[in-house]
Design a protein around this motif. Structure first.
Motif, PDB file in Angstrom:
ATOM      1  N   LYS B 127       0.843  -1.206   0.000  1.00 47.12           N
ATOM      2  CA  LYS B 127       0.000   0.000   0.000  1.00 47.12           C
ATOM      3  C   LYS B 127       0.878   1.256   0.000  1.00 47.12           C
ATOM      4  CE  LYS B 127      -3.597   2.508   2.457  1.00 47.12           C
ATOM      5  NZ  LYS B 127      -4.473   2.638   3.610  1.00 47.12           N
ATOM      6  N   THR B 128       1.934   1.222   0.826  1.00 54.94           N
ATOM      7  CA  THR B 128       2.849   2.370   0.894  1.00 54.94           C
ATOM      8  C   THR B 128       3.509   2.616  -0.463  1.00 54.94           C
ATOM      9  OG1 THR B 128       3.268   1.806   3.195  1.00 54.94           O
ATOM     10  CG2 THR B 128       4.829   3.316   2.166  1.00 54.94           C
ATOM     11  N   LEU B 129       3.997   1.531  -1.083  1.00 58.24           N
ATOM     12  CA  LEU B 129       4.666   1.641  -2.380  1.00 58.24           C
ATOM     13  C   LEU B 129       3.684   2.163  -3.440  1.00 58.24           C
ATOM     14  CD1 LEU B 129       7.350   1.034  -3.884  1.00 58.24           C
ATOM     15  CD2 LEU B 129       6.493  -1.269  -4.323  1.00 58.24           C
ATOM     16  N   TYR B 130       2.459   1.630  -3.404  1.00 57.62           N
ATOM     17  CA  TYR B 130       1.413   2.053  -4.349  1.00 57.62           C
ATOM     18  C   TYR B 130       1.168   3.563  -4.202  1.00 57.62           C
ATOM     19  CZ  TYR B 130      -3.183   2.168  -6.683  1.00 57.62           C
ATOM     20  OH  TYR B 130      -4.240   2.465  -7.516  1.00 57.62           O
ATOM     21  N   ASN B 131       1.023   4.013  -2.975  1.00 58.50           N
ATOM     22  CA  ASN B 131       0.730   5.430  -2.746  1.00 58.50           C
ATOM     23  C   ASN B 131       1.919   6.330  -3.084  1.00 58.50           C
ATOM     24  OD1 ASN B 131      -1.916   5.101  -2.080  1.00 58.50           O
ATOM     25  ND2 ASN B 131      -1.610   5.109   0.136  1.00 58.50           N
ATOM     26  N   GLU B 132       3.137   5.807  -2.881  1.00 61.98           N
ATOM     27  CA  GLU B 132       4.324   6.596  -3.264  1.00 61.98           C
ATOM     28  C   GLU B 132       4.303   6.887  -4.760  1.00 61.98           C
ATOM     29  OE1 GLU B 132       7.447   4.832   0.033  1.00 61.98           O
ATOM     30  OE2 GLU B 132       7.896   4.524  -2.098  1.00 61.98           O
ATOM     31  N   ILE B 133       3.990   5.853  -5.537  1.00 64.37           N
ATOM     32  CA  ILE B 133       3.993   6.038  -7.001  1.00 64.37           C
ATOM     33  C   ILE B 133       2.750   6.809  -7.444  1.00 64.37           C
ATOM     34  CG2 ILE B 133       3.964   4.816  -9.226  1.00 64.37           C
ATOM     35  CD1 ILE B 133       5.673   2.648  -7.811  1.00 64.37           C
ATOM     36  N   LEU B 134       1.618   6.528  -6.781  1.00 69.78           N
ATOM     37  CA  LEU B 134       0.368   7.228  -7.126  1.00 69.78           C
ATOM     38  C   LEU B 134       0.509   8.736  -6.968  1.00 69.78           C
ATOM     39  CD1 LEU B 134      -2.720   6.878  -7.804  1.00 69.78           C
ATOM     40  CD2 LEU B 134      -3.117   6.792  -5.341  1.00 69.78           C
ATOM     41  N   THR B 135       1.259   9.143  -5.948  1.00 74.66           N
ATOM     42  CA  THR B 135       1.322  10.577  -5.629  1.00 74.66           C
ATOM     43  C   THR B 135       2.590  11.263  -6.136  1.00 74.66           C
ATOM     44  OG1 THR B 135       2.287  10.013  -3.486  1.00 74.66           O
ATOM     45  CG2 THR B 135      -0.079  10.335  -3.522  1.00 74.66           C
ATOM     46  N   ASN B 136       3.396  10.555  -6.954  1.00 74.47           N
ATOM     47  CA  ASN B 136       4.687  11.172  -7.340  1.00 74.47           C
ATOM     48  C   ASN B 136       4.568  12.165  -8.491  1.00 74.47           C
ATOM     49  OD1 ASN B 136       4.494   9.628  -9.645  1.00 74.47           O
ATOM     50  ND2 ASN B 136       6.205   8.270  -9.151  1.00 74.47           N
ATOM     51  N   LYS B 137       3.348  12.317  -9.015  1.00 74.56           N
ATOM     52  CA  LYS B 137       3.082  13.318 -10.073  1.00 74.56           C
ATOM     53  C   LYS B 137       3.853  13.044 -11.356  1.00 74.56           C
ATOM     54  CE  LYS B 137       0.915  16.381  -7.145  1.00 74.56           C
ATOM     55  NZ  LYS B 137      -0.410  16.915  -7.285  1.00 74.56           N
ATOM     56  N   VAL B 138       4.407  11.840 -11.471  1.00 74.45           N
ATOM     57  CA  VAL B 138       5.084  11.488 -12.724  1.00 74.45           C
ATOM     58  C   VAL B 138       4.105  10.695 -13.572  1.00 74.45           C
ATOM     59  CG1 VAL B 138       7.026  10.243 -13.763  1.00 74.45           C
ATOM     60  CG2 VAL B 138       7.322  11.404 -11.566  1.00 74.45           C
ATOM     61  N   PHE B 139       3.752  11.235 -14.711  1.00 74.43           N
ATOM     62  CA  PHE B 139       2.827  10.543 -15.606  1.00 74.43           C
ATOM     63  C   PHE B 139       3.608   9.924 -16.754  1.00 74.43           C
ATOM     64  CE2 PHE B 139       0.041  13.326 -13.353  1.00 74.43           C
ATOM     65  CZ  PHE B 139      -1.182  12.697 -13.338  1.00 74.43           C
ATOM     66  N   SER B 140       3.436   8.621 -16.955  1.00 75.79           N
ATOM     67  CA  SER B 140       4.020   8.021 -18.144  1.00 75.79           C
ATOM     68  C   SER B 140       3.082   8.335 -19.311  1.00 75.79           C
ATOM     69  CB  SER B 140       4.157   6.513 -17.962  1.00 75.79           C
ATOM     70  OG  SER B 140       2.878   5.924 -17.959  1.00 75.79           O
ATOM     71  N   ASP B 141       3.501   7.980 -20.512  1.00 74.94           N
ATOM     72  CA  ASP B 141       2.647   8.203 -21.693  1.00 74.94           C
ATOM     73  C   ASP B 141       1.293   7.540 -21.508  1.00 74.94           C
ATOM     74  OD1 ASP B 141       4.718   9.493 -22.780  1.00 74.94           O
ATOM     75  OD2 ASP B 141       5.360   7.844 -24.083  1.00 74.94           O
ATOM     76  N   LYS B 142       1.307   6.389 -20.839  1.00 78.06           N
ATOM     77  CA  LYS B 142       0.078   5.606 -20.710  1.00 78.06           C
ATOM     78  C   LYS B 142      -0.670   5.951 -19.425  1.00 78.06           C
ATOM     79  CE  LYS B 142       1.289   2.961 -24.274  1.00 78.06           C
ATOM     80  NZ  LYS B 142       2.595   3.543 -24.577  1.00 78.06           N
ATOM     81  N   GLY B 143      -0.016   6.664 -18.508  1.00 82.26           N
ATOM     82  CA  GLY B 143      -0.709   7.114 -17.311  1.00 82.26           C
ATOM     83  C   GLY B 143      -0.335   6.403 -16.031  1.00 82.26           C
ATOM     84  N   GLY B 144      -0.097   5.097 -16.116  1.00 82.57           N
ATOM     85  CA  GLY B 144       0.085   4.304 -14.894  1.00 82.57           C
ATOM     86  C   GLY B 144       1.411   4.522 -14.200  1.00 82.57           C
ATOM     87  N   GLY B 145       2.463   4.582 -14.996  1.00 80.25           N
ATOM     88  CA  GLY B 145       3.786   4.901 -14.469  1.00 80.25           C
ATOM     89  C   GLY B 145       4.294   3.958 -13.405  1.00 80.25           C
ATOM     90  N   GLY B 146       4.089   2.662 -13.567  1.00 81.58           N
ATOM     91  CA  GLY B 146       4.713   1.689 -12.681  1.00 81.58           C
ATOM     92  C   GLY B 146       3.826   1.132 -11.584  1.00 81.58           C
TER      93      GLY B 146
END
Lengths: 125, 183
Positions: B127-146
């Motif tokens: 959950k922590t890892l998910y939220n770290e990536i969810l909130t990092n404001k980095v958008f990949s071309d496809k949106g998910g970004g990892g």
């Protein structure tokens, strides 16, 4: 300003944003393989709503499912809704979830915690 | 672990729900998800299990579309490098979703690292890892970004099983297996 109305498709939700009444509704599935394109006009619309904002804004959200490509876009959209509170509106976010759907309940709780803004979590029986 | 020879054998058994080998497109993925969803609606009484299956399938299949590599030259004898394999099995206690696709050797270390990191986490860690990536404001071309592997692991609740088999100097075959318990 114009209302925003997007019909639901098999991978994207129905969007109906009514600027004059401050009522926003999002309902359905969000699992397009590239969600950035879908959410761009929605995010732009929320930004322009600031200029003709209503004293009360109510956002009703009812996702059946969203994929990871949508997750960041949804958070971005929710953050913009929450930030409207700094532009002269009293904002309410109603997060609807199907009874027994733990995932959508958890998703609503998580978004609410991240944004430090209380959502109304509403069970659909 | 999945490989093409085993798939041929598995197709003879009764437990398999679907196997596909061929070029995968987003249109095809949509069709597969609709077919499986309809079948699950009829067979699986638990809403949360149905939704987990639907979510994991969507992530896995969209991953296959996004990450199937084709350098443009066919370097693998007998196989089109854009071919993928998808297998869904149902047992009394769980479902198995398995996918297989060719990836460039240069991506193997990155993918291993990402899956191993996910496998090293418990429920709270994910959950922590998910939220770290969810909130990092980095958008990949496809949106998910990892977020894909993390989301799959959270939905599954089990460790992600994988294997990279070297095929030649350019490609490896990536087998990926997910368990979804019928609770």
């Amino acid at each position: 300003m114009d209302n925003l109305s997007i019909e639901a498709k098999n991978k994207t939700p129905k969007i109906s944003f009514d600027a004059a009444n401050g009522l926003m509704e999002i309902i359905g599935i969000s699992c397009a393989e590239n969600s950035v394109d879908f959410y761009k006009p929605i995010i732009e619309w929320i930004d322009s709503y600031k200029t003709e904002i209503q004293p009360i804004t109510i956002v009703d959200i009812n996702y059946k499912y969203f994929n990871t490509s949508s997750a960041k876009c949804i958070l971005d959209m929710l953050e913009r809704f929450v930030n409207l509170k700094n532009h002269g509106t009293n904002i309410t976010i109603n997060w609807h979830y199907e009874e027994d759907d733990e995932e959508m309940f958890d998703a609503g709780t998580n978004f609410s915690e991240i944004l430090e803004f209380q959502f109304n979590l509403i069970k659909i029986e | 672990m999945l490989n093409f020879v085993e798939i041929k054998e598995q197709m003879k058994s009764d437990c398999i729900a679907l196997t596909f080998k061929g070029n995968v497109t987003f249109e095809l993925v949509d069709s597969i998800i609709i077919i499986i969803s309809d079948k699950l609606d009829a067979l699986e009484p638990n809403l949360n299990v149905r939704k987990k299956m639907y979510g994991i399938l969507t992530e896995c299949l969209q991953n296959l579309c996004n990450h199937t590599d084709d350098k443009g030259s066919l370097e693998i004898v007998d196989f089109d490098v854009k071919s993928v394999a998808i297998s869904i099995k149902s047992t009394e206690s769980c479902y198995f979703i398995e996918t297989g696709n060719f990836v460039l050797n240069e991506k193997v270390a990155f993918l291993k690292k990402r899956i191993d990191e996910v496998n090293s986490k418990d429920k709270e860690g994910l959950k922590t890892l998910y939220n770290e990536i969810l909130t990092n404001k980095v958008f990949s071309d496809k949106g998910g970004g990892g977020l894909g592997f993390i989301d799959i692991a959270r939905k599954s609740g089990e460790k992600l099983d994988y294997l990279f088999e070297n095929v030649n100097q350019s490609y490896s075959f990536f087998s990926f297996k997910i368990i979804i318990n019928k609770k």
